[in-house]
Design a protein around this motif. Structure first.
Motif, PDB file in Angstrom:
ATOM      1  N   PHE A   1       0.825  -1.208   0.000  1.00 26.69           N
ATOM      2  CA  PHE A   1       0.000   0.000   0.000  1.00 26.69           C
ATOM      3  C   PHE A   1       0.861   1.260   0.000  1.00 26.69           C
ATOM      4  CE2 PHE A   1      -3.549  -2.787   1.242  1.00 26.69           C
ATOM      5  CZ  PHE A   1      -4.461  -2.352   0.300  1.00 26.69           C
ATOM      6  N   ASN A   2       2.089   1.148   0.460  1.00 24.97           N
ATOM      7  CA  ASN A   2       2.989   2.306   0.379  1.00 24.97           C
ATOM      8  C   ASN A   2       3.276   2.668  -1.070  1.00 24.97           C
ATOM      9  OD1 ASN A   2       3.474   2.890   3.194  1.00 24.97           O
ATOM     10  ND2 ASN A   2       4.450   0.867   3.264  1.00 24.97           N
ATOM     11  N   GLU A   3       3.463   1.643  -1.892  1.00 21.56           N
ATOM     12  CA  GLU A   3       3.688   1.896  -3.314  1.00 21.56           C
ATOM     13  C   GLU A   3       2.409   2.440  -3.955  1.00 21.56           C
ATOM     14  OE1 GLU A   3       5.080  -1.542  -5.498  1.00 21.56           O
ATOM     15  OE2 GLU A   3       4.371  -0.640  -7.375  1.00 21.56           O
ATOM     16  N   ARG A   4       1.280   1.831  -3.595  1.00 21.70           N
ATOM     17  CA  ARG A   4       0.019   2.267  -4.198  1.00 21.70           C
ATOM     18  C   ARG A   4      -0.295   3.719  -3.852  1.00 21.70           C
ATOM     19  NH1 ARG A   4      -1.922  -3.213  -1.964  1.00 21.70           N
ATOM     20  NH2 ARG A   4      -1.543  -4.572  -3.745  1.00 21.70           N
ATOM     21  N   LEU A   5      -0.081   4.080  -2.619  1.00 23.01           N
ATOM     22  CA  LEU A   5      -0.497   5.414  -2.160  1.00 23.01           C
ATOM     23  C   LEU A   5       0.624   6.441  -2.212  1.00 23.01           C
ATOM     24  CD1 LEU A   5      -2.620   4.373   0.960  1.00 23.01           C
ATOM     25  CD2 LEU A   5      -3.382   4.650  -1.392  1.00 23.01           C
ATOM     26  N   GLY A   6       1.852   6.002  -2.399  1.00 30.88           N
ATOM     27  CA  GLY A   6       2.965   6.943  -2.373  1.00 30.88           C
ATOM     28  C   GLY A   6       3.310   7.370  -0.960  1.00 30.88           C
ATOM     29  N   THR A   7       3.075   6.476   0.000  1.00 34.67           N
ATOM     30  CA  THR A   7       3.441   6.743   1.396  1.00 34.67           C
ATOM     31  C   THR A   7       4.643   5.848   1.728  1.00 34.67           C
ATOM     32  OG1 THR A   7       1.794   5.090   2.007  1.00 34.67           O
ATOM     33  CG2 THR A   7       1.149   7.382   2.202  1.00 34.67           C
ATOM     34  N   ASP A   8       5.149   5.977   2.959  1.00 34.34           N
ATOM     35  CA  ASP A   8       6.318   5.132   3.223  1.00 34.34           C
ATOM     36  C   ASP A   8       6.259   4.315   4.506  1.00 34.34           C
ATOM     37  OD1 ASP A   8       6.777   7.068   5.086  1.00 34.34           O
ATOM     38  OD2 ASP A   8       8.396   8.030   3.969  1.00 34.34           O
ATOM     39  N   ASN A   9       5.234   4.444   5.303  1.00 39.72           N
ATOM     40  CA  ASN A   9       5.226   3.560   6.472  1.00 39.72           C
ATOM     41  C   ASN A   9       3.843   3.035   6.866  1.00 39.72           C
ATOM     42  OD1 ASN A   9       4.407   6.028   7.299  1.00 39.72           O
ATOM     43  ND2 ASN A   9       5.552   6.036   9.210  1.00 39.72           N
ATOM     44  N   ILE A  10       3.080   2.654   5.859  1.00 45.16           N
ATOM     45  CA  ILE A  10       1.813   1.970   6.141  1.00 45.16           C
ATOM     46  C   ILE A  10       2.104   0.496   6.385  1.00 45.16           C
ATOM     47  CG2 ILE A  10      -0.379   1.218   5.161  1.00 45.16           C
ATOM     48  CD1 ILE A  10      -0.423   3.776   3.560  1.00 45.16           C
ATOM     49  N   GLU A  11       1.540  -0.028   7.420  1.00 48.67           N
ATOM     50  CA  GLU A  11       1.633  -1.473   7.659  1.00 48.67           C
ATOM     51  C   GLU A  11       0.296  -1.945   8.201  1.00 48.67           C
ATOM     52  OE1 GLU A  11       4.584  -2.254  10.676  1.00 48.67           O
ATOM     53  OE2 GLU A  11       4.494  -0.169  11.306  1.00 48.67           O
ATOM     54  N   PHE A  12       0.158  -3.237   8.368  1.00 49.23           N
ATOM     55  CA  PHE A  12      -1.124  -3.802   8.768  1.00 49.23           C
ATOM     56  C   PHE A  12      -1.666  -3.113  10.010  1.00 49.23           C
ATOM     57  CE2 PHE A  12      -3.702  -7.250  10.790  1.00 49.23           C
ATOM     58  CZ  PHE A  12      -4.707  -7.281   9.832  1.00 49.23           C
ATOM     59  N   LYS A  13      -0.780  -2.856  10.984  1.00 47.69           N
ATOM     60  CA  LYS A  13      -1.281  -2.283  12.238  1.00 47.69           C
ATOM     61  C   LYS A  13      -1.718  -0.824  12.098  1.00 47.69           C
ATOM     62  CE  LYS A  13       3.240  -1.199  14.210  1.00 47.69           C
ATOM     63  NZ  LYS A  13       4.265  -1.638  15.131  1.00 47.69           N
ATOM     64  N   SER A  14      -1.401  -0.196  10.964  1.00 46.76           N
ATOM     65  CA  SER A  14      -1.881   1.171  10.735  1.00 46.76           C
ATOM     66  C   SER A  14      -3.401   1.222  10.707  1.00 46.76           C
ATOM     67  CB  SER A  14      -1.367   1.713   9.398  1.00 46.76           C
ATOM     68  OG  SER A  14       0.014   1.538   9.261  1.00 46.76           O
ATOM     69  N   LEU A  15      -4.028   0.120  10.365  1.00 47.72           N
ATOM     70  CA  LEU A  15      -5.487   0.096  10.225  1.00 47.72           C
ATOM     71  C   LEU A  15      -6.199  -0.191  11.548  1.00 47.72           C
ATOM     72  CD1 LEU A  15      -4.649  -0.127   7.180  1.00 47.72           C
ATOM     73  CD2 LEU A  15      -6.747  -1.425   6.874  1.00 47.72           C
ATOM     74  N   ILE A  16      -5.460  -0.514  12.565  1.00 46.61           N
ATOM     75  CA  ILE A  16      -6.058  -0.784  13.876  1.00 46.61           C
ATOM     76  C   ILE A  16      -6.630   0.509  14.431  1.00 46.61           C
ATOM     77  CG2 ILE A  16      -5.474  -1.413  16.269  1.00 46.61           C
ATOM     78  CD1 ILE A  16      -3.417  -3.380  15.084  1.00 46.61           C
ATOM     79  N   PRO A  17      -7.798   0.562  15.067  1.00 47.13           N
ATOM     80  CA  PRO A  17      -8.581  -0.624  15.426  1.00 47.13           C
ATOM     81  C   PRO A  17      -9.676  -0.998  14.422  1.00 47.13           C
ATOM     82  CG  PRO A  17      -9.475   1.287  16.542  1.00 47.13           C
ATOM     83  CD  PRO A  17      -8.319   1.776  15.703  1.00 47.13           C
ATOM     84  N   LYS A  18     -10.009  -0.096  13.496  1.00 46.54           N
ATOM     85  CA  LYS A  18     -11.195  -0.365  12.656  1.00 46.54           C
ATOM     86  C   LYS A  18     -10.938  -1.422  11.602  1.00 46.54           C
ATOM     87  CE  LYS A  18     -14.645   2.956  13.249  1.00 46.54           C
ATOM     88  NZ  LYS A  18     -15.832   3.528  12.657  1.00 46.54           N
ATOM     89  N   LEU A  19      -9.703  -1.521  11.174  1.00 45.59           N
ATOM     90  CA  LEU A  19      -9.366  -2.474  10.107  1.00 45.59           C
ATOM     91  C   LEU A  19     -10.238  -2.252   8.873  1.00 45.59           C
ATOM     92  CD1 LEU A  19      -8.838  -5.752  12.202  1.00 45.59           C
ATOM     93  CD2 LEU A  19      -7.108  -4.126  11.426  1.00 45.59           C
ATOM     94  N   TYR A  20     -10.460  -0.986   8.563  1.00 48.90           N
ATOM     95  CA  TYR A  20     -11.284  -0.679   7.393  1.00 48.90           C
ATOM     96  C   TYR A  20     -10.602   0.433   6.603  1.00 48.90           C
ATOM     97  CZ  TYR A  20     -15.594  -0.936   4.740  1.00 48.90           C
ATOM     98  OH  TYR A  20     -16.521  -1.155   3.748  1.00 48.90           O
ATOM     99  N   PHE A  21     -10.284   0.118   5.386  1.00 49.69           N
ATOM    100  CA  PHE A  21      -9.405   0.960   4.590  1.00 49.69           C
ATOM    101  C   PHE A  21      -9.953   2.370   4.301  1.00 49.69           C
ATOM    102  CE2 PHE A  21      -6.749   1.514   0.679  1.00 49.69           C
ATOM    103  CZ  PHE A  21      -5.534   1.466   1.324  1.00 49.69           C
TER     104      PHE A  21
END
Ligand SMILES: [Zn+2]
Length: 286
Positions: free
Chosen positions: A82-102
């Motif tokens: 998702f970092n490549e897709r969005l042009g960001t550099d530190n998105i990881e799975f736990k970034s979506l906590i707690p909602k886990l909804y993109f």
């Protein structure tokens, strides 16, 4: 949040060809879509439209069914994409906590404008899927991706996310200019709903009132899905012409479709390889 933003975050467009089988997609030879990147064979997490879109919007794009790896390791690796897709550099799975909804994450943490245009009424704006969206529209026709193009807009100030659920590839595999009276009818299968009351019934289920389908008829249906992909390739080419250069596009399906294999037609309550096998292709507009 500690997510860093690049100076020019990408717009992100997630296009879901509803019910499109991997091999239908390949057979169509979609030249414009191929410009995005290599077409991969992947596997959906679900066999039905609602749960599959929930997975997609949770950031769980179709997987590659990797062997000898723990699921948690695979998620971690996949989310770095998702970092490549969005042009960001530190998105990881736990970034979506707690909602886990993109969509919620994109809107609240990254400042995206978030939009959905859907073709299938089981995804209508009253469903629980509509969370974190600035706009969420059920299209007037179930099979007109081109109508979505005119409704898309992008801003230099804010990146945009679009989910496009595309229905031409869904039963009855009809293009927008084909009169409904010419659509193939299968007794017991209701793929398109006109009224909200009908949505709950779900048009995706298989009922074999007829003796089951003869092979000629099934081949015709499959050819119609392939033809729908050929048509959509031209619509996608038009879309590419409209998209700003800093836009990343993913094209996939929510599940496959059975055309007689194993005695099945359609998707939903089916346990078969072909109902999970989906195309996956993505890349940045150049
Ligand atoms: Zn679907």
């Amino acid at each position: 949040m500690s997510i860093s933003k690049s100076p020019t975050p990408n717009n992100y467009v997630l296009i879901v060809f509803d019910s499109c089988r991997y091999d239908s997609f390949l057979r169509a030879g979609p030249a414009a879509i191929k410009k995005l990147g290599q077409i991969e064979r992947r596997w959906s997490y679900a066999t039905w439209t609602g749960p599959s879109h929930y997975n997609l919007l949770s950031g769980l794009l179709p997987h590659s069914s990797p062997r000898h790896v723990y699921a948690s390791e695979y998620y971690k690796k996949e989310f770095l994409k998702f970092n490549e897709r969005l042009g960001t550099d530190n998105i990881e799975f736990k970034s979506l906590i707690p909602k886990l909804y993109f969509p919620v994450f994109l809107k609240e943490s990254l400042g995206y404008r978030t939009h959905a245009m859907v073709s299938l009424p089981v995804l209508n704006p009253k469903t629980i899927l509509n969370s974190g969206f600035d706009s969420f529209e059920l299209m007037e026709k179930h099979n007109d991706m081109r109508a979505m193009l005119g409704k898309m807009s992008f801003s230099d100030e804010q990146p945009s996310f679009y989910l496009l659920n595309v229905g031409e590839t869904h039963y009855p595999y009809a293009l927008p200019d084909e009169p409904p009276e010419l659509w193939p009818r299968i007794s017991g299968v209701h793929g398109v709903f006109k009224h909200l009351d009908d949505h709950v019934v779900g048009g995706e289920l298989v009922v074999g009132e007829e003796k089951f389908f003869d092979n000629t008829r099934l081949k015709e249906l499959r050819d119609r899905q392939i033809e729908a992909v050929r048509y959509l390739d031209r619509v996608v080419e038009e879309l590419f012409d409209h998209l700003p250069h800093n836009t990343y596009v993913t094209i996939t399906s929510d599940h496959g479709e059975l055309f007689g294999e194993g005695g099945y037609f359609g998707h939903g309550p089916i346990q078969h390889k072909k109902v999970l096998e989906v195309p996956f292709v993505e890349g940045k507009i150049r």
